[in-house]
Design a protein around this motif. Structure first.
Motif, PDB file in Angstrom:
ATOM      1  N   ASN A 560      39.080 -14.939  -7.547  1.00 56.08           N
ATOM      2  CA  ASN A 560      40.091 -15.551  -7.970  1.00 56.08           C
ATOM      3  C   ASN A 560      40.850 -15.389  -9.111  1.00 56.08           C
ATOM      4  O   ASN A 560      40.347 -14.448  -9.754  1.00 56.08           O
ATOM      5  CB  ASN A 560      39.593 -17.014  -7.775  1.00 56.08           C
ATOM      6  CG  ASN A 560      38.871 -17.596  -8.933  1.00 56.08           C
ATOM      7  OD1 ASN A 560      38.381 -16.695  -9.784  1.00 56.08           O
ATOM      8  ND2 ASN A 560      38.516 -18.856  -8.942  1.00 56.08           N
ATOM      9  N   GLN A 561      41.644 -16.046  -9.618  1.00 58.25           N
ATOM     10  CA  GLN A 561      42.519 -15.719 -10.836  1.00 58.25           C
ATOM     11  C   GLN A 561      41.515 -15.848 -11.941  1.00 58.25           C
ATOM     12  O   GLN A 561      42.079 -15.094 -13.085  1.00 58.25           O
ATOM     13  CB  GLN A 561      43.643 -16.392 -10.973  1.00 58.25           C
ATOM     14  CG  GLN A 561      44.885 -16.580  -9.658  1.00 58.25           C
ATOM     15  CD  GLN A 561      45.645 -15.128 -10.051  1.00 58.25           C
ATOM     16  OE1 GLN A 561      45.909 -14.795 -10.757  1.00 58.25           O
ATOM     17  NE2 GLN A 561      45.569 -14.551  -8.727  1.00 58.25           N
ATOM     18  N   GLN A 562      40.611 -16.359 -12.078  1.00 56.67           N
ATOM     19  CA  GLN A 562      39.637 -16.735 -13.285  1.00 56.67           C
ATOM     20  C   GLN A 562      38.438 -15.516 -12.972  1.00 56.67           C
ATOM     21  O   GLN A 562      37.428 -16.084 -13.537  1.00 56.67           O
ATOM     22  CB  GLN A 562      39.086 -18.074 -13.291  1.00 56.67           C
ATOM     23  CG  GLN A 562      40.122 -19.095 -13.558  1.00 56.67           C
ATOM     24  CD  GLN A 562      41.157 -19.362 -12.475  1.00 56.67           C
ATOM     25  OE1 GLN A 562      40.766 -19.764 -11.488  1.00 56.67           O
ATOM     26  NE2 GLN A 562      42.354 -19.587 -12.971  1.00 56.67           N
ATOM     27  N   ALA A 563      38.623 -14.720 -12.108  1.00 61.16           N
ATOM     28  CA  ALA A 563      37.668 -13.600 -11.876  1.00 61.16           C
ATOM     29  C   ALA A 563      36.436 -14.124 -11.422  1.00 61.16           C
ATOM     30  O   ALA A 563      35.103 -13.889 -12.092  1.00 61.16           O
ATOM     31  CB  ALA A 563      37.559 -12.888 -13.243  1.00 61.16           C
ATOM     32  N   GLN A 569      29.523 -17.304  -5.442  1.00 62.53           N
ATOM     33  CA  GLN A 569      29.251 -18.198  -6.794  1.00 62.53           C
ATOM     34  C   GLN A 569      28.851 -17.206  -8.116  1.00 62.53           C
ATOM     35  O   GLN A 569      27.873 -17.514  -8.729  1.00 62.53           O
ATOM     36  CB  GLN A 569      28.094 -19.016  -6.514  1.00 62.53           C
ATOM     37  CG  GLN A 569      28.541 -20.074  -5.415  1.00 62.53           C
ATOM     38  CD  GLN A 569      27.291 -21.175  -5.416  1.00 62.53           C
ATOM     39  OE1 GLN A 569      26.873 -21.614  -6.395  1.00 62.53           O
ATOM     40  NE2 GLN A 569      27.087 -21.466  -4.147  1.00 62.53           N
ATOM     41  N   ALA A 570      29.637 -16.093  -8.171  1.00 62.43           N
ATOM     42  CA  ALA A 570      29.445 -15.373  -9.341  1.00 62.43           C
ATOM     43  C   ALA A 570      30.749 -15.320 -10.328  1.00 62.43           C
ATOM     44  O   ALA A 570      31.717 -15.630  -9.807  1.00 62.43           O
ATOM     45  CB  ALA A 570      29.428 -13.751  -8.991  1.00 62.43           C
ATOM     46  N   PRO A 571      30.669 -15.200 -11.504  1.00 68.39           N
ATOM     47  CA  PRO A 571      29.286 -14.938 -12.295  1.00 68.39           C
ATOM     48  C   PRO A 571      28.693 -16.427 -12.434  1.00 68.39           C
ATOM     49  O   PRO A 571      28.762 -17.124 -12.223  1.00 68.39           O
ATOM     50  CB  PRO A 571      29.913 -14.603 -13.754  1.00 68.39           C
ATOM     51  CG  PRO A 571      31.096 -15.382 -13.888  1.00 68.39           C
ATOM     52  CD  PRO A 571      31.637 -15.471 -12.478  1.00 68.39           C
ATOM     53  N   SER A 572      27.360 -15.919 -12.468  1.00 72.45           N
ATOM     54  CA  SER A 572      26.252 -17.106 -12.597  1.00 72.45           C
ATOM     55  C   SER A 572      25.176 -17.009 -13.716  1.00 72.45           C
ATOM     56  O   SER A 572      25.451 -15.920 -14.324  1.00 72.45           O
ATOM     57  CB  SER A 572      25.233 -17.040 -11.193  1.00 72.45           C
ATOM     58  OG  SER A 572      24.787 -15.966 -11.024  1.00 72.45           O
TER      59      SER A 572
END
Length: 594
Positions: A560-563, A569-572
């Motif tokens: 998504n726009q927030q990477a 569910q990454a980054p985790s």
């Protein structure tokens, strides 16, 4: 024969009428007509209508099905009656009378429907991307992507290029975007970096004696998302050639890019096979950007002299202080209502500008807010410089050169769209050439590389030693299509003495160059051929061919726009044990106390 199917769901035609077959797929749509129950069964290849009559065993089985159940159905192929033929479906002339159903996979209630092409919020689509990918438009986009890559690969091999794979774990680079870093377990305190591009490796391939290299290369950059840029990672057609000049690279790349667009254009015009070449400074003057959309016929003009010492004090004073004036013609806009001009001024203010001055040409005279400050001689000069005539309007951007170009370039796009004068159904390519080697970094008050630090300066070492750095051009080039930058490339700097000097001008000492680029620099000392290359973006190529406004629509599993990857569910967070193994500690930013 497969246990699950004898045919796929896009395969059955009139030739199979009377045969008993078996299909497998997803329940695309279910329609209950009382005495008849219809199921549209979908797989990767297409859709087949299946039917059962009330009272039959199959009817009871089909009644249990919901959307997106995965089933295998058996039955007899029959011809549809003429009035029920669906001409929009390849299988629309037949249907399958179901005799038996096997449920292979049940589906819960769907968070978003697969049938239809309704728009859904990005977070839902990305969290359930596996459902999103079942939808027809997106599914076709991903198939197109595979076909485009196959076509590119075939065209490259036919030209004698060899496909090699370069490392994914490499060293960090001081240039370009932020690196993604990977901590080393066995070398405490040291990090690998994921490659922003295979730049150094592909040059080393040329030094190693290979002549033509390519790969469909994954690249990783920690940068923000845009509609034409995916955050985190992307793919490019990376290529390099030995013993070449700029024209040789162009001659190799144009048939690949033009050819693949032609192959999938579906009737759209791809223009000439040889792309026009536009010098960087000309592009900035005429279009306000270095990635011009040539479907737009508007060409900007420098009209600074028409306003110098004029009665329009706002512009005249700005020019004395180093500003320039760019004119943006608006063909036929003279007949537009006042609201057209007011909206453009409001838009310009929303872009951070004071507004857009304008004049309207009518009956040999000029009208508008600033027309009274311009005498007949200046109006005539404006008409000549901007190539406008009665019935047209002329907008103006006045600022320092870079800011004026930016506003004028954006206004050109806005006005072209508002007037509806841009060409449709066409791909317009061009090369942007002769980029400046260096640029002035206003924030750090120093000279920086403007494009690619590994490019060969035009004029070589002599130019670096004798010219103003900001006047030196490089053998750098971009391919642009419909206002989208598809690729950047360059003839490389393969001589150590030129590389040392180029980096020195940009503020990097010899020790820094040897530390950061020692592998490539050392190789150049053992005989490096002249070489050059380019790297067209796969994602952007497919986005243009698919006529998609957002690059997300042509990528299997985008962030998504927030990477963030909402599906995986990454980054985790990771376990403390993993951090200890890597000899690192997580230090979170302090919470906002305001």
């Amino acid at each position: 024969m497969s246990r699950y199917r004898t045919h796929h769901c896009g395969q059955l035609r009139a030739e199979q009428v009377g045969e008993t077959v078996k299909l497998a797929g997803w329940v695309h749509r279910r329609r209950d007509h009382g005495n008849l129950l219809f199921i549209d069964l979908r797989d990767h290849f297409g859709v087949t209508q299946c039917v059962a009559e009330s009272g039959s065993a199959a009817f009871a089985q089909l009644e249990k099905l919901r959307s997106e159940f995965v089933v295998s159905v058996s039955g007899k192929v029959v011809a549809r009656s003429p009035e029920t033929v669906n001409a929009n479906l390849p299988t629309g002339g037949i249907e399958l009378v179901v005799s038996d159903v096997e449920i292979l996979g049940e589906a819960q209630e769907l968070p978003m429907p697969v049938f239809g092409e309704q728009e859904y919020p990005e977070d839902i689509r990305l969290k359930y991307r596996f459902l999103d990918l079942r939808r027809d438009r997106l599914h076709k986009n991903i198939v197109l992507r595979s076909q485009v890559i196959s076509s590119i690969r075939r065209r490259m091999i036919d030209q004698g290029f060899m496909e090699f794979q370069t490392p994914i774990l490499t060293a960090s680079s001081p240039e370009g975007a932020r690196d993604f870093l990977v901590p080393s377990r066995i070398h405490p305190g040291k990090f690998y970096a994921l490659p922003q591009a295979p730049q150094q490796f592909k040059q080393l391939i040329m030094v190693s004696g290979f002549d033509r290299y390519f790969q469909i290369a994954p690249c990783f950059r920690d940068e923000d998302a845009r509609k034409d840029r995916s955050p985190g990672e992307f793919y490019q057609l990376d290529l390099e050639m030995s013993f070449v000049e700029q024209d040789d690279v162009f001659a190799a790349v144009e048939p690949v890019i033009h050819g693949v667009f032609q192959e999938f254009a579906n009737g759209r015009d791809c223009g000439p096979a040889q792309f026009p070449r536009i010098p960087y400074r000309e592009a900035m003057l005429k279009y306000g950007v270095d990635k011009p959309d040539l479907r737009n016929p508007i060409v900007l003009a420098d009209v600074t002299e028409a306003f110098r010492n004029s009665g329009f004090g706002v512009f005249a004073r700005a020019i004395e202080n180093g500003a320039v004036v760019r004119a943006i013609p608006a063909p036929g806009a003279g007949a537009r209502p006042r609201s057209f001009f007011d909206k453009l001024n409001d838009w310009a203010r929303s872009e951070g500008a004071a507004g857009l001055g304008y004049i309207i040409l009518e009956n040999g005279e000029a009208k508008g807010p600033i027309a009274k400050f311009l005498d007949a001689e200046r109006i005539a000069m404006l008409k000549q410089l901007a190539g406008v005539t009665d019935g047209d309007a002329l907008f103006f951007a006045c600022d320092k050169e870079a800011a004026a170009a930016k506003l004028a370039g954006a206004a050109r796009i806005r006005i072209g769209d508002d007037l509806g004068i841009c060409e449709k159904g066409v791909f317009k390519f061009c090369w942007i050439v002769d980029f400046p080697m260096f640029e002035w970094n206003e924030d750090e008050k120093k000279v920086d590389f403007s494009h690619n630090p590994f490019s060969m300066p035009q004029g070589g070492l002599e130019a670096l030693n004798s010219m103003d750095p900001l006047e030196i051009k490089a053998y750098q080039y971009d391919i642009v299509c419909n206002g989208v930058e598809l690729s950047s490339g360059a003839i490389r700097n393969h001589k150590p003495e030129i590389m040392y000097r180029a980096f020195e001008i940009a503020g990097y000492g010899k020790d820094v160059v040897e530390s950061k680029f020692g592998g490539m620099l050392n190789a150049f000392k053992y005989g490096a051929p002249p070489h050059g290359g380019i790297a067209p973006g796969i994602d952007r190529i497919v986005m243009l061919i698919a006529d998609e406004p957002n690059i997300r629509e042509v990528i299997l599993f985008p962030m998504n726009q927030q990477a963030q990857d909402l599906m995986m569910q990454a980054p985790s967070e990771v376990a403390p044990k993993q951090l200890r193994e890597l000899h690192i500690r997580s230090v979170l930013p302090e919470a906002d106390k305001s």
